[in-house]
Scaffold this motif. Structure first.
Motif, PDB file in Angstrom:
ATOM      1  N   ILE A 120      55.650  52.235 -32.717  1.00  6.61           N
ATOM      2  CA  ILE A 120      55.981  53.030 -33.904  1.00  6.61           C
ATOM      3  C   ILE A 120      54.721  53.491 -34.628  1.00  6.61           C
ATOM      4  O   ILE A 120      53.640  52.935 -34.458  1.00  6.61           O
ATOM      5  N   THR A 121      54.894  54.514 -35.433  1.00  2.00           N
ATOM      6  CA  THR A 121      53.858  54.981 -36.353  1.00  2.00           C
ATOM      7  C   THR A 121      54.430  54.837 -37.749  1.00  2.00           C
ATOM      8  O   THR A 121      55.548  55.269 -38.018  1.00  2.00           O
ATOM      9  N   ILE A 122      53.652  54.213 -38.621  1.00  4.83           N
ATOM     10  CA  ILE A 122      54.085  53.988 -39.997  1.00  4.83           C
ATOM     11  C   ILE A 122      53.216  54.810 -40.926  1.00  4.83           C
ATOM     12  O   ILE A 122      51.991  54.710 -40.890  1.00  4.83           O
ATOM     13  N   LEU A 123      53.856  55.626 -41.747  1.00  7.32           N
ATOM     14  CA  LEU A 123      53.175  56.345 -42.825  1.00  7.32           C
ATOM     15  C   LEU A 123      53.516  55.611 -44.106  1.00  7.32           C
ATOM     16  O   LEU A 123      54.700  55.396 -44.407  1.00  7.32           O
ATOM     17  N   THR A 124      52.496  55.188 -44.858  1.00  2.00           N
ATOM     18  CA  THR A 124      52.768  54.411 -46.063  1.00  2.00           C
ATOM     19  C   THR A 124      51.739  54.684 -47.157  1.00  2.00           C
ATOM     20  O   THR A 124      50.598  55.051 -46.879  1.00  2.00           O
ATOM     21  N   ASN A 125      52.174  54.486 -48.384  1.00  2.00           N
ATOM     22  CA  ASN A 125      51.268  54.522 -49.523  1.00  2.00           C
ATOM     23  C   ASN A 125      51.019  53.105 -50.028  1.00  2.00           C
ATOM     24  O   ASN A 125      50.437  52.910 -51.081  1.00  2.00           O
ATOM     25  N   SER A 126      51.454  52.123 -49.264  1.00  2.00           N
ATOM     26  CA  SER A 126      51.395  50.721 -49.663  1.00  2.00           C
ATOM     27  C   SER A 126      50.254  49.994 -48.956  1.00  2.00           C
ATOM     28  O   SER A 126      50.300  49.787 -47.744  1.00  2.00           O
ATOM     29  N   ILE A 127      49.275  49.577 -49.732  1.00  2.00           N
ATOM     30  CA  ILE A 127      48.181  48.783 -49.170  1.00  2.00           C
ATOM     31  C   ILE A 127      48.713  47.453 -48.618  1.00  2.00           C
ATOM     32  O   ILE A 127      48.324  47.053 -47.516  1.00  2.00           O
ATOM     33  N   PRO A 128      49.627  46.757 -49.317  1.00  2.00           N
ATOM     34  CA  PRO A 128      50.165  45.520 -48.731  1.00  2.00           C
ATOM     35  C   PRO A 128      50.841  45.738 -47.371  1.00  2.00           C
ATOM     36  O   PRO A 128      50.686  44.919 -46.471  1.00  2.00           O
ATOM     37  N   VAL A 129      51.578  46.831 -47.206  1.00  2.00           N
ATOM     38  CA  VAL A 129      52.210  47.118 -45.906  1.00  2.00           C
ATOM     39  C   VAL A 129      51.138  47.387 -44.855  1.00  2.00           C
ATOM     40  O   VAL A 129      51.201  46.870 -43.736  1.00  2.00           O
ATOM     41  N   ALA A 130      50.135  48.180 -45.211  1.00  2.00           N
ATOM     42  CA  ALA A 130      49.049  48.473 -44.271  1.00  2.00           C
ATOM     43  C   ALA A 130      48.329  47.195 -43.859  1.00  2.00           C
ATOM     44  O   ALA A 130      48.001  47.004 -42.681  1.00  2.00           O
ATOM     45  N   GLU A 131      48.084  46.302 -44.818  1.00  2.00           N
ATOM     46  CA  GLU A 131      47.409  45.038 -44.510  1.00  2.00           C
ATOM     47  C   GLU A 131      48.279  44.146 -43.627  1.00  2.00           C
ATOM     48  O   GLU A 131      47.763  43.429 -42.771  1.00  2.00           O
ATOM     49  N   LEU A 132      49.582  44.203 -43.822  1.00  2.00           N
ATOM     50  CA  LEU A 132      50.512  43.428 -43.009  1.00  2.00           C
ATOM     51  C   LEU A 132      50.406  43.856 -41.546  1.00  2.00           C
ATOM     52  O   LEU A 132      50.313  43.021 -40.644  1.00  2.00           O
ATOM     53  N   VAL A 133      50.400  45.148 -41.308  1.00  2.00           N
ATOM     54  CA  VAL A 133      50.280  45.667 -39.943  1.00  2.00           C
ATOM     55  C   VAL A 133      48.895  45.349 -39.392  1.00  2.00           C
ATOM     56  O   VAL A 133      48.751  44.954 -38.239  1.00  2.00           O
ATOM     57  N   GLN A 134      47.876  45.505 -40.220  1.00  2.00           N
ATOM     58  CA  GLN A 134      46.492  45.242 -39.816  1.00  2.00           C
ATOM     59  C   GLN A 134      46.337  43.799 -39.327  1.00  2.00           C
ATOM     60  O   GLN A 134      45.652  43.548 -38.344  1.00  2.00           O
ATOM     61  N   LEU A 136      48.418  41.992 -37.812  1.00  2.00           N
ATOM     62  CA  LEU A 136      49.032  41.790 -36.495  1.00  2.00           C
ATOM     63  C   LEU A 136      48.080  42.077 -35.353  1.00  2.00           C
ATOM     64  O   LEU A 136      48.242  41.566 -34.261  1.00  2.00           O
ATOM     65  N   GLU A 137      47.133  42.951 -35.592  1.00  2.00           N
ATOM     66  CA  GLU A 137      46.181  43.397 -34.575  1.00  2.00           C
ATOM     67  C   GLU A 137      46.901  43.949 -33.343  1.00  2.00           C
ATOM     68  O   GLU A 137      46.471  43.788 -32.219  1.00  2.00           O
ATOM     69  N   SER A 138      48.030  44.586 -33.578  1.00  2.00           N
ATOM     70  CA  SER A 138      48.794  45.188 -32.493  1.00  2.00           C
ATOM     71  C   SER A 138      48.233  46.565 -32.186  1.00  2.00           C
ATOM     72  O   SER A 138      48.035  47.379 -33.079  1.00  2.00           O
ATOM     73  N   LYS A 139      47.996  46.821 -30.934  1.00  2.00           N
ATOM     74  CA  LYS A 139      47.414  48.100 -30.525  1.00  2.00           C
ATOM     75  C   LYS A 139      48.445  49.217 -30.453  1.00  2.00           C
ATOM     76  O   LYS A 139      48.100  50.377 -30.443  1.00  2.00           O
ATOM     77  N   ASP A 140      49.743  48.868 -30.404  1.00  2.00           N
ATOM     78  CA  ASP A 140      50.745  49.918 -30.221  1.00  2.00           C
ATOM     79  C   ASP A 140      51.453  50.324 -31.513  1.00  2.00           C
ATOM     80  O   ASP A 140      52.432  51.046 -31.480  1.00  2.00           O
ATOM     81  N   ILE A 141      50.942  49.885 -32.667  1.00  2.00           N
ATOM     82  CA  ILE A 141      51.485  50.321 -33.948  1.00  2.00           C
ATOM     83  C   ILE A 141      50.381  51.037 -34.706  1.00  2.00           C
ATOM     84  O   ILE A 141      49.324  50.473 -34.966  1.00  2.00           O
ATOM     85  N   GLU A 142      50.639  52.298 -35.029  1.00  2.00           N
ATOM     86  CA  GLU A 142      49.654  53.064 -35.795  1.00  2.00           C
ATOM     87  C   GLU A 142      50.091  53.112 -37.252  1.00  2.00           C
ATOM     88  O   GLU A 142      51.267  53.272 -37.552  1.00  2.00           O
ATOM     89  N   VAL A 143      49.118  52.957 -38.140  1.00  2.00           N
ATOM     90  CA  VAL A 143      49.399  53.006 -39.565  1.00  2.00           C
ATOM     91  C   VAL A 143      48.594  54.144 -40.176  1.00  2.00           C
ATOM     92  O   VAL A 143      47.374  54.193 -40.030  1.00  2.00           O
ATOM     93  N   ILE A 144      49.286  55.043 -40.836  1.00  2.00           N
ATOM     94  CA  ILE A 144      48.631  56.123 -41.558  1.00  2.00           C
ATOM     95  C   ILE A 144      48.859  55.864 -43.040  1.00  2.00           C
ATOM     96  O   ILE A 144      49.996  55.804 -43.500  1.00  2.00           O
ATOM     97  N   VAL A 145      47.769  55.654 -43.757  1.00  2.00           N
ATOM     98  CA  VAL A 145      47.839  55.388 -45.181  1.00  2.00           C
ATOM     99  C   VAL A 145      47.531  56.678 -45.916  1.00  2.00           C
ATOM    100  O   VAL A 145      46.631  57.420 -45.527  1.00  2.00           O
ATOM    101  N   THR A 146      48.284  56.941 -46.972  1.00  2.00           N
ATOM    102  CA  THR A 146      48.036  58.131 -47.759  1.00  2.00           C
ATOM    103  C   THR A 146      46.549  58.186 -48.099  1.00  2.00           C
ATOM    104  O   THR A 146      46.003  57.241 -48.637  1.00  2.00           O
TER     105      THR A 146
END
Length: 153
Positions: A120-134, A136-146
């Motif tokens: 999945i790709t997650i677009l978020t304005n949430s630093i806590p959500v971005a840090e949660l994904v970060q 995990l160190e999962s290579k197959d999840i992309e996070v785009i932060v505003t």
């Protein structure tokens, strides 16, 4: 009643009344005056109210949204149920937006624990959500932060 619940109630009373008295809160909540004083001291340390002799009064910050940490302890069961249901609407490979609220954060936690999060790709304005994904160190999840794309480094 745990401290975060008492503190939420104290803030709620402050919003409606503008001031609270320790003795009244103690009777209403069935706890000692010292317990209420500690709760008020904690909230004052967070800048959410102003301590005064015998109680507390509102501050200008009370007119704004409560802290994320305070709200995350409210309605935990309901947030969990909403999050679990919302995960069922996500399929592997989807591109989704996750907001900055506490329920959205719980949704992100459940999603990342599920098989639905694969690719999945997650677009978020949430630093806590971005840090949660970060974390995990999962290579197959992309996070785009505003404001930009979060990098693994």
């Amino acid at each position: 009643m745990i401290s975060s619940q008492r503190q939420h109630l104290i803030l709620s009373r402050l919003r409606t009344r503008g001031a609270v008295r320790i003795t009244a809160l103690s009777k209403e909540l069935g706890v000692s005056a010292m317990t209420i004083r500690r709760d008020i001291a904690d909230l004052a340390d967070k800048g959410l109210l102003k301590r005064v002799h015998g109680g507390a009064v509102t501050t200008s910050t009370l007119l704004s949204e409560p802290l994320f940490s305070v709200k995350s302890q409210m309605d935990i069961g309901l947030k969990d149920a909403i999050a679990q249901e919302a995960v069922t609407y996500v399929a592997p490979g989807d591109v989704i937006a996750i907001g900055g609220g506490t329920t959205a954060y719980v949704f992100a936690q459940h999603l990342l624990e599920s098989q639905q999060s694969t690719g999945i790709t997650i677009l978020t304005n949430s630093i806590p959500v971005a840090e949660l994904v970060q974390a995990l160190e999962s290579k197959d999840i992309e996070v785009i932060v505003t404001g930009g794309v979060i990098t693994r480094s």
